[in-house]
Design an enzyme around this catalytic site. Structure first.
Site, mmCIF file in Angstrom:
data_model
loop_
_atom_site.group_PDB
_atom_site.id
_atom_site.type_symbol
_atom_site.label_atom_id
_atom_site.label_comp_id
_atom_site.label_asym_id
_atom_site.label_seq_id
_atom_site.Cartn_x
_atom_site.Cartn_y
_atom_site.Cartn_z
ATOM 1 N N CYS A 1 56.808 38.283 25.461
ATOM 2 C CA CYS A 1 56.213 38.020 26.668
ATOM 3 C C CYS A 1 56.462 36.682 27.303
ATOM 4 O O CYS A 1 56.363 36.634 28.673
ATOM 5 C CB CYS A 1 54.516 38.030 26.314
ATOM 6 S SG CYS A 1 54.263 37.224 24.418
ATOM 7 N N HIS B 1 50.482 31.366 28.243
ATOM 8 C CA HIS B 1 51.862 31.579 27.365
ATOM 9 C C HIS B 1 53.098 31.009 27.932
ATOM 10 O O HIS B 1 54.111 31.659 27.369
ATOM 11 C CB HIS B 1 52.022 33.067 26.821
ATOM 12 C CG HIS B 1 52.630 33.298 25.513
ATOM 13 N ND1 HIS B 1 52.775 34.421 25.016
ATOM 14 C CD2 HIS B 1 52.842 32.189 24.622
ATOM 15 C CE1 HIS B 1 53.197 34.028 23.493
ATOM 16 N NE2 HIS B 1 53.101 32.769 23.455
ATOM 17 N N ASP C 1 53.692 43.250 30.267
ATOM 18 C CA ASP C 1 54.554 42.332 30.192
ATOM 19 C C ASP C 1 55.916 42.782 29.410
ATOM 20 O O ASP C 1 56.857 42.095 29.388
ATOM 21 C CB ASP C 1 53.915 40.988 29.698
ATOM 22 C CG ASP C 1 53.321 41.045 28.325
ATOM 23 O OD1 ASP C 1 53.399 42.427 27.845
ATOM 24 O OD2 ASP C 1 52.930 40.156 27.700
#
Length: 567
Positions: A67, A130, A336
């Site tokens: 990801c 993230h 993702d």
């Protein structure tokens, strides 16, 4: 009269050049997890309906099977090797592990949100980020979404984890159930010889004492960091404010839906074009849903999470229509990376999805199950309804495609890998603008893809493949490690239009035809590697380590709070 027509023409030109943009990113959703891409048991009516209203991209690829690097590429249009969002040896962790670390997407990178802001767009991100937080000082927020082009942020900066739900599940301990005994054995192995050396008054005892101290310190640091991973990482932010710690996962999807709809309503009132990224926490573990969806699917917690995500997606799309914004909005739906095949729950239950008909899954970049994701684009009056495109396209293409739609200049001071695929989606072009694509596993290219200008065959040349368990397409441990990949000598070809499951490898030296084909690919590979140059990694060991000086905490020392907006 002439003046009136000029005003009308001006308004129409602005409207044509300023479409709204809605990007919907799911976490770890497999190609075979939704109905319109082949699933017949999980109910995804909202996504299925969306696929009939636009184009279904059946050969849409991520830049990575993890990801952090894939999301960086989607936002920047660049391979993660160019942005530094890959590890280099000795580091082998391809994602950001702790919010309180120094790793993140460099501010020098230009995101699609910054492109939108340059054209007067209102920008928002709801959900997972993230891509880093602070760099060197507490709450310096260098890598924060608001410092990467977003006007509004509500979400979790890291990634959802098993540990975030209090049912005993743990990513760290489930993969290392004997780690306490391993630590004890390591210490004893040092203490015993040290004891005898002390009795003999050897200088070696002093050295061994230092070694013992270092081992104890490392083990203590690892235990402390991972044992408190929920406390350190389960944080919810509104802009720069920490509003919840730990996150109430049962209501998170519902709150993301409400925040997304509220953003759309505000944009409509302000009458400004918008770019909204909805980045779901689903379907990454922990797979916790509201009571409305719990136990309702045929595939346990995973199916429940998919169906809740689909429902939230439907609510956002319905709001878009009710506000009269649907016809002027490009909607892009994607994942993702592929579904996680190795993920297991507390009692061994499967907590991942399927990537049928492709081989492999998450963290496996050289096989399509890890990087080919279910993706849809809807753009009324621009893209025809209910069509499929099987030409290779990538998430990086959306940066260039959307930038051109908004009228934003493509950066000239850096290499942008994404291409404009709007002519392809409008069916004005028949062949992808991406003849060569490269598949990274951390900092190495494990495979590459070639779409020749003639015919309809698509070739993939594989240099390294995952080290699977016997008879499986998954690895021992949490994910397939890049460093454990098997080197293929010679590399093998797969013809991806007829061999979707990659079951028929063709040695690249088996005939003159394949040797010539390999030569074409190797030349392009060499040019690509030269264009990347030296990788300035953002995911080094020192940057990924948990840094207590960067650790956010609300209501210290309890580090507990609940979002007052939803309390």
């Amino acid at each position: 009269m002439m003046q009136t027509w000029r005003i009308i023409l001006c308004i129409s030109m602005v409207t044509a050049k300023s479409p709204n943009i809605l990007l919907i990113i799911v976490d770890d959703l497999g190609y075979g997890d939704v109905g319109c891409f082949g699933n017949q048991t999980i109910r995804t009516p909202s996504i299925d309906k969306l696929s009939t209203q636009g184009v279904k991209l059946t050969h849409h690829l991520t830049s990575s099977a993890l990801c952090t690097p894939s999301r960086s590429s989607l936002l920047t249009g660049r391979y993660p090797s160019r942005t530094g969002m890959v590890p280099t040896p000795p580091s082998r962790f391809g994602v950001i592990l702790f919010l309180a670390s120094s790793a993140g997407l460099p501010q020098s990178e230009i995101t699609i949100a910054e492109q939108a802001k340059s054209k007067g767009y209102k920008t928002g991100l709801i959900g997972k980020w993230h891509l880093g937080w602070s760099e060197s000082k507490y709450n310096d927020s260098v890598f924060h979404p608001l410092n990467h082009g977003f006007d509004y942020y509500y979400g979790h900066p890291l990634t959802n984890m098993q540990d975030w739900y209090d049912d005993g599940s743990s990513v760290f301990y489930s993969q290392n159930p004997m780690i306490h005994w391993q630590a004890l054995a390591s210490i004893i192995a040092i203490m015993l010889p040290m004891y005898f050396l002390y009795r003999k008054k050897y200088i070696g005892a002093v050295i061994l004492s230092l070694i013992l101290f270092l081992i104890c310190f490392v083990w203590g640091y690892v235990f402390f960091a991972f044992h408190h991973v929920t406390l350190f990482n389960s944080l919810l932010y509104r802009n720069f404010d920490l509003v919840e710690q730990p996150i109430n996962l049962e209501t998170l999807s519902e709150r993301y839906t409400k925040e997304s709809i509220e953003f759309l309503e505000n944009s409509q009132k302000e009458n400004v074009p918008f770019l909204l990224v909805v980045s779901w926490s689903h379907v990454h573990t922990a797979l916790i849903t509201s009571k409305q969806f719990r136990g309702k699917s045929k595939h346990g917690r995973y199916g429940d999470a998919v169906e809740e995500m689909d429902y939230g997606t439907g609510q956002i799309l319905s709001s878009l229509a009710k506000l009269g914004l649907a016809d002027d909005t490009l909607v892009y739906f994607t994942s993702d990376n592929g579904a996680h095949l190795e993920e297991r729950g507390l009692h061994g239950e499967v907590d991942g999805g399927v990537n049928t008909p492709f081989k492999g899954g998450k963290a496996q970049t050289s096989v399509d199950g890890g990087i080919r994701v279910p993706s849809i684009v809807r753009f009324p009056n621009q893209i025809k309804e209910n069509i499929e495109i099987s030409e290779p396209t990538t998430q990086m293409d959306m940066f260039t495609t959307i930038s051109n739609l908004m009228g934003a200049d493509i950066p000239k001071d850096r290499f942008i890998d994404g291409k404009d695929i709007m002519p392809l989606m409008k069916q004005k072009e028949k062949i992808t603008p991406n003849p060569f694509l490269y598949h990274y596993c951390n900092n190495e290219i494990h495979a590459m893809r070639y779409r020749p200008p003639k015919g309809n065959q698509i070739w993939k040349l594989v240099f390294k493949e995952p080290n699977y368990m016997p008879g499986e397409t998954k690895c021992a441990g949490l994910v397939c490690a890049c460093k454990n990949a098997i080197v293929l000598d010679p590399p093998v070809f797969y013809e991806m239009t007829s061999d979707l499951g990659e079951q028929k490898p063709i040695p690249s030296d088996s005939s003159e035809k394949y040797r010539n084909l390999r030569d074409i690919l190797m030349k392009e590979l060499d040019d690509h590697v030269k264009s990347v140059g030296t990788i300035n990694s953002q995911l080094t060991i020192s940057k990924l380590l948990w840094n207590p000086l960067l650790q956010p905490c609300c209501n210290f020392p309890s580090c507990k709070c609940t979002d007052p907006k939803y309390s």
